[in-house]
Design a protein around this motif. Sequence first.
Motif, PDB file in Angstrom:
ATOM      1  N   PRO A  38       0.837  -1.218  -0.075  1.00 14.67           N
ATOM      2  CA  PRO A  38       0.284  -0.099   0.087  1.00 14.67           C
ATOM      3  C   PRO A  38       0.734   1.207  -0.283  1.00 14.67           C
ATOM      4  N   ASN A  39       0.603   2.210  -0.482  1.00 13.39           N
ATOM      5  CA  ASN A  39       0.886   3.693  -0.677  1.00 13.39           C
ATOM      6  C   ASN A  39      -0.172   4.611  -0.503  1.00 13.39           C
ATOM      7  N   LEU A  40       0.386   5.831   0.348  1.00 11.36           N
ATOM      8  CA  LEU A  40      -0.678   6.757   0.637  1.00 11.36           C
ATOM      9  C   LEU A  40       0.043   8.118   0.790  1.00 11.36           C
ATOM     10  N   ALA A  41      -0.493   9.177   0.061  1.00 14.40           N
ATOM     11  CA  ALA A  41       0.076  10.546   0.202  1.00 14.40           C
ATOM     12  C   ALA A  41      -1.012  11.602  -0.248  1.00 14.40           C
ATOM     13  N   PRO A  42      -0.689  12.873   0.500  1.00 16.34           N
ATOM     14  CA  PRO A  42      -1.472  13.958   0.342  1.00 16.34           C
ATOM     15  C   PRO A  42      -1.332  14.760  -0.863  1.00 16.34           C
ATOM     16  N   TYR A  43      -2.206  15.084  -1.777  1.00 18.96           N
ATOM     17  CA  TYR A  43      -2.105  15.849  -3.027  1.00 18.96           C
ATOM     18  C   TYR A  43      -3.126  17.116  -3.101  1.00 18.96           C
ATOM     19  N   SER A  44      -2.594  18.380  -2.889  1.00 19.88           N
ATOM     20  CA  SER A  44      -3.462  19.343  -2.857  1.00 19.88           C
ATOM     21  C   SER A  44      -3.692  20.037  -4.277  1.00 19.88           C
ATOM     22  N   TYR A  45      -3.016  19.769  -5.178  1.00 14.91           N
ATOM     23  CA  TYR A  45      -3.282  20.005  -6.611  1.00 14.91           C
ATOM     24  C   TYR A  45      -4.458  19.226  -7.036  1.00 14.91           C
ATOM     25  N   PHE A  46      -5.705  19.389  -6.541  1.00  9.42           N
ATOM     26  CA  PHE A  46      -6.862  18.561  -6.638  1.00  9.42           C
ATOM     27  C   PHE A  46      -7.920  19.302  -6.996  1.00  9.42           C
ATOM     28  N   VAL A  58      -5.902  15.133 -10.040  1.00  8.36           N
ATOM     29  CA  VAL A  58      -4.983  15.346  -9.082  1.00  8.36           C
ATOM     30  C   VAL A  58      -3.486  15.715 -10.164  1.00  8.36           C
ATOM     31  N   SER A  59      -2.797  16.772  -9.751  1.00  8.44           N
ATOM     32  CA  SER A  59      -1.597  16.961 -10.536  1.00  8.44           C
ATOM     33  C   SER A  59      -0.275  16.477  -9.687  1.00  8.44           C
ATOM     34  N   ILE A  60       0.319  15.713 -10.156  1.00  7.95           N
ATOM     35  CA  ILE A  60       1.240  14.963  -9.199  1.00  7.95           C
ATOM     36  C   ILE A  60       2.802  15.539  -9.874  1.00  7.95           C
ATOM     37  N   GLY A  61       3.558  15.867  -9.101  1.00  8.39           N
ATOM     38  CA  GLY A  61       4.985  16.443  -9.534  1.00  8.39           C
ATOM     39  C   GLY A  61       5.781  15.231  -9.576  1.00  8.39           C
ATOM     40  N   SER A  62       7.040  15.812 -10.031  1.00 11.16           N
ATOM     41  CA  SER A  62       8.126  14.387 -10.055  1.00 11.16           C
ATOM     42  C   SER A  62       8.968  14.693  -8.693  1.00 11.16           C
ATOM     43  N   ARG A  63       9.704  13.656  -8.453  1.00  5.07           N
ATOM     44  CA  ARG A  63      10.809  13.627  -7.278  1.00  5.07           C
ATOM     45  C   ARG A  63      12.014  13.452  -8.055  1.00  5.07           C
ATOM     46  N   ARG A  64      13.033  14.341  -8.273  1.00  6.67           N
ATOM     47  CA  ARG A  64      14.337  13.998  -8.815  1.00  6.67           C
ATOM     48  C   ARG A  64      14.354  13.611 -10.168  1.00  6.67           C
ATOM     49  N   PRO A  67       8.993   9.772 -11.514  1.00  5.62           N
ATOM     50  CA  PRO A  67       7.605   9.751 -11.038  1.00  5.62           C
ATOM     51  C   PRO A  67       7.470   9.628  -9.481  1.00  5.62           C
ATOM     52  N   LYS A  68       6.385  10.221  -8.835  1.00  3.89           N
ATOM     53  CA  LYS A  68       6.074  10.072  -7.549  1.00  3.89           C
ATOM     54  C   LYS A  68       5.637   8.542  -7.364  1.00  3.89           C
ATOM     55  N   ASP A  69       5.654   7.720  -6.111  1.00  2.00           N
ATOM     56  CA  ASP A  69       4.996   6.366  -6.038  1.00  2.00           C
ATOM     57  C   ASP A  69       3.544   6.420  -6.523  1.00  2.00           C
ATOM     58  N   THR A  70       3.063   7.464  -6.224  1.00  2.00           N
ATOM     59  CA  THR A  70       1.613   7.489  -6.473  1.00  2.00           C
ATOM     60  C   THR A  70       1.389   7.142  -7.943  1.00  2.00           C
ATOM     61  N   LEU A  71       2.154   8.231  -8.719  1.00  2.00           N
ATOM     62  CA  LEU A  71       1.744   7.988 -10.207  1.00  2.00           C
ATOM     63  C   LEU A  71       2.450   6.725 -10.590  1.00  2.00           C
ATOM     64  N   ALA A  97       3.001  12.328   4.588  1.00  2.00           N
ATOM     65  CA  ALA A  97       3.617  13.062   3.468  1.00  2.00           C
ATOM     66  C   ALA A  97       4.941  13.058   3.472  1.00  2.00           C
ATOM     67  N   GLY A  98       5.533  12.510   4.067  1.00  2.00           N
ATOM     68  CA  GLY A  98       7.233  12.222   4.242  1.00  2.00           C
ATOM     69  C   GLY A  98       7.709  11.807   3.147  1.00  2.00           C
ATOM     70  N   GLU A  99       8.883  12.000   2.480  1.00  2.00           N
ATOM     71  CA  GLU A  99       9.293  11.358   1.231  1.00  2.00           C
ATOM     72  C   GLU A  99       9.894  10.181   1.285  1.00  2.00           C
ATOM     73  N   TYR A 100       9.120   9.209   1.515  1.00  2.00           N
ATOM     74  CA  TYR A 100       9.628   7.865   2.113  1.00  2.00           C
ATOM     75  C   TYR A 100       9.892   7.264   0.842  1.00  2.00           C
ATOM     76  N   GLY A 181      -8.723  22.057   4.584  1.00  2.00           N
ATOM     77  CA  GLY A 181      -7.993  22.643   3.486  1.00  2.00           C
ATOM     78  C   GLY A 181      -6.567  22.999   3.496  1.00  2.00           C
ATOM     79  N   ARG A 182      -6.019  22.919   2.323  1.00  2.00           N
ATOM     80  CA  ARG A 182      -4.530  23.366   2.380  1.00  2.00           C
ATOM     81  C   ARG A 182      -4.361  24.836   1.962  1.00  2.00           C
ATOM     82  N   LEU A 183      -3.605  25.406   2.819  1.00  2.00           N
ATOM     83  CA  LEU A 183      -3.078  26.824   2.188  1.00  2.00           C
ATOM     84  C   LEU A 183      -1.817  26.818   1.923  1.00  2.00           C
TER      85      LEU A 183
HETATM   86  C1  LIG Z   1      -0.884  19.074   2.464  1.00  2.00           C
HETATM   87  C2  LIG Z   1      -0.211  18.409   1.336  1.00  2.00           C
HETATM   88  C3  LIG Z   1      -0.458  18.604  -0.161  1.00  2.00           C
HETATM   89  C4  LIG Z   1       0.391  18.104  -1.207  1.00  2.00           C
HETATM   90  N1  LIG Z   1       0.202  18.201  -2.495  1.00  2.00           N
HETATM   91  C5  LIG Z   1       0.983  17.868  -3.391  1.00  2.00           C
HETATM   92  C6  LIG Z   1       0.464  17.941  -4.651  1.00  2.00           C
HETATM   93  O1  LIG Z   1      -0.540  18.508  -5.162  1.00  2.00           O
HETATM   94  N2  LIG Z   1       1.439  17.522  -5.918  1.00  2.00           N
HETATM   95  C7  LIG Z   1       2.504  16.793  -5.535  1.00  2.00           C
HETATM   96  O2  LIG Z   1       3.158  16.330  -6.311  1.00  2.00           O
HETATM   97  N3  LIG Z   1       2.784  16.639  -4.192  1.00  2.00           N
HETATM   98  C8  LIG Z   1       2.085  16.964  -3.238  1.00  2.00           C
HETATM   99  N4  LIG Z   1       2.614  16.867  -2.055  1.00  2.00           N
HETATM  100  C9  LIG Z   1       3.841  16.440  -1.579  1.00  2.00           C
HETATM  101  C10 LIG Z   1       3.631  14.744  -1.733  1.00  2.00           C
HETATM  102  O3  LIG Z   1       2.627  14.219  -0.513  1.00  2.00           O
HETATM  103  C11 LIG Z   1       4.933  13.873  -1.200  1.00  2.00           C
HETATM  104  O4  LIG Z   1       5.822  14.259  -2.148  1.00  2.00           O
HETATM  105  C12 LIG Z   1       4.677  12.488  -0.994  1.00  2.00           C
HETATM  106  O5  LIG Z   1       6.035  12.165  -0.392  1.00  2.00           O
HETATM  107  C13 LIG Z   1       4.658  11.647  -2.425  1.00  2.00           C
HETATM  108  O6  LIG Z   1       4.288  10.567  -1.819  1.00  2.00           O
HETATM  109  P1  LIG Z   1       4.513   9.313  -2.985  1.00  2.00           P
HETATM  110  O7  LIG Z   1       5.648   9.268  -3.521  1.00  2.00           O
HETATM  111  O8  LIG Z   1       4.066   8.057  -2.074  1.00  2.00           O
HETATM  112  O9  LIG Z   1       3.217   9.460  -3.974  1.00  2.00           O
HETATM  113  C14 LIG Z   1       1.794  17.533  -0.736  1.00  2.00           C
HETATM  114  C15 LIG Z   1       2.150  17.293   0.549  1.00  2.00           C
HETATM  115  C16 LIG Z   1       1.228  17.899   1.389  1.00  2.00           C
HETATM  116  C17 LIG Z   1       1.543  17.668   3.067  1.00  2.00           C
END
Ligand SMILES: Cc1cc2nc3c(=O)[nH]c(=O)nc-3n(C[C@H](O)[C@H](O)[C@H](O)COP(=O)(O)O)c2cc1C
Length: 202
Positions: A38-46, A58-64, A67-71, A97-100, A181-183
């Motif tokens: 399982p994998n879980l992460a918050p995304y506020s580009y939603f 949901v808009s997912i960024g990249s890490r280095r 693709p992030k694990d979610t994508l 939300a940690g970059e695990y 909500g996220r600010l």
């Molecule tokens: C409240 C909150 C909102 C976030 N929104 C986004 C987002 O919209 N897009 C994104 O790429 N990362 C966002 N992040 C960062 C990801 O949650 C973080 O990179 C996470 O480790 C990704 O996990 P994954 O690799 O398991 O998908 C957000 C973090 C927090 C705390």
Amino acid sequence: MNFDTTALTNRERYQLLTSLVVPRPIAWVSTHTPDGRPNLAPYSYFAALSATPFLVGVSIGSRRGEPKDTLRNLRDTRAFCVNVVTEAQIAAMNESAGEYPPEVDEFARAGLRAARAETVDAPYVEECPAVLECRLFQEVPLEGSTNTLVIGEVLRVRLADSVALAPGTLNADTATLRPVGRLWGDHYALVGEMPTLPRPKL
Ligand SMILES: Cc1cc2nc3c(=O)[nH]c(=O)nc-3n(C[C@H](O)[C@H](O)[C@H](O)COP(=O)(O)O)c2cc1C
């Protein structure tokens, strides 16, 4: 003040975008690897995109550059769940939300139970009172961006008994849902005053 966005740094654009498009709902996205981790992460580009079909984005960024694990997971399984973050889950959401590394199970890390969705191949957060089960509908590359827009079609909505519905409707009562909500940065918004404004009648 008046900013030419093309003359700003990436960081400055991010700061203006995330502090002016507020508050943003938080999609707490749950997926699993093809072998079931399982994998879980918050995304506020939603955002809500369409009711028919029932679409969320949901808009997912990249890490280095990767693709992030979610994508990665939702590309493999073609499925994800959006768990609505409510006041009771705010600390667990932040913990997840940690970059695990991919082998870390954020459900276990945040003390949450993973349940199996009924209509898609993804887990959901059992503690969340509102869950959207989504099949991957479309992946939209954003030209020039390192983000990818993922569109999900919601096939099932799960609501706990703690969430009331406005009488005679399927409108979830916000006061009982208590969404977060996220600010910008580490700042969040809780539900405050909720004025009612009838639309003008022509
Ligand atoms: C409240 C909150 C909102 C976030 N929104 C986004 C987002 O919209 N897009 C994104 O790429 N990362 C966002 N992040 C960062 C990801 O949650 C973080 O990179 C996470 O480790 C990704 O996990 P994954 O690799 O398991 O998908 C957000 C973090 C927090 C705390």
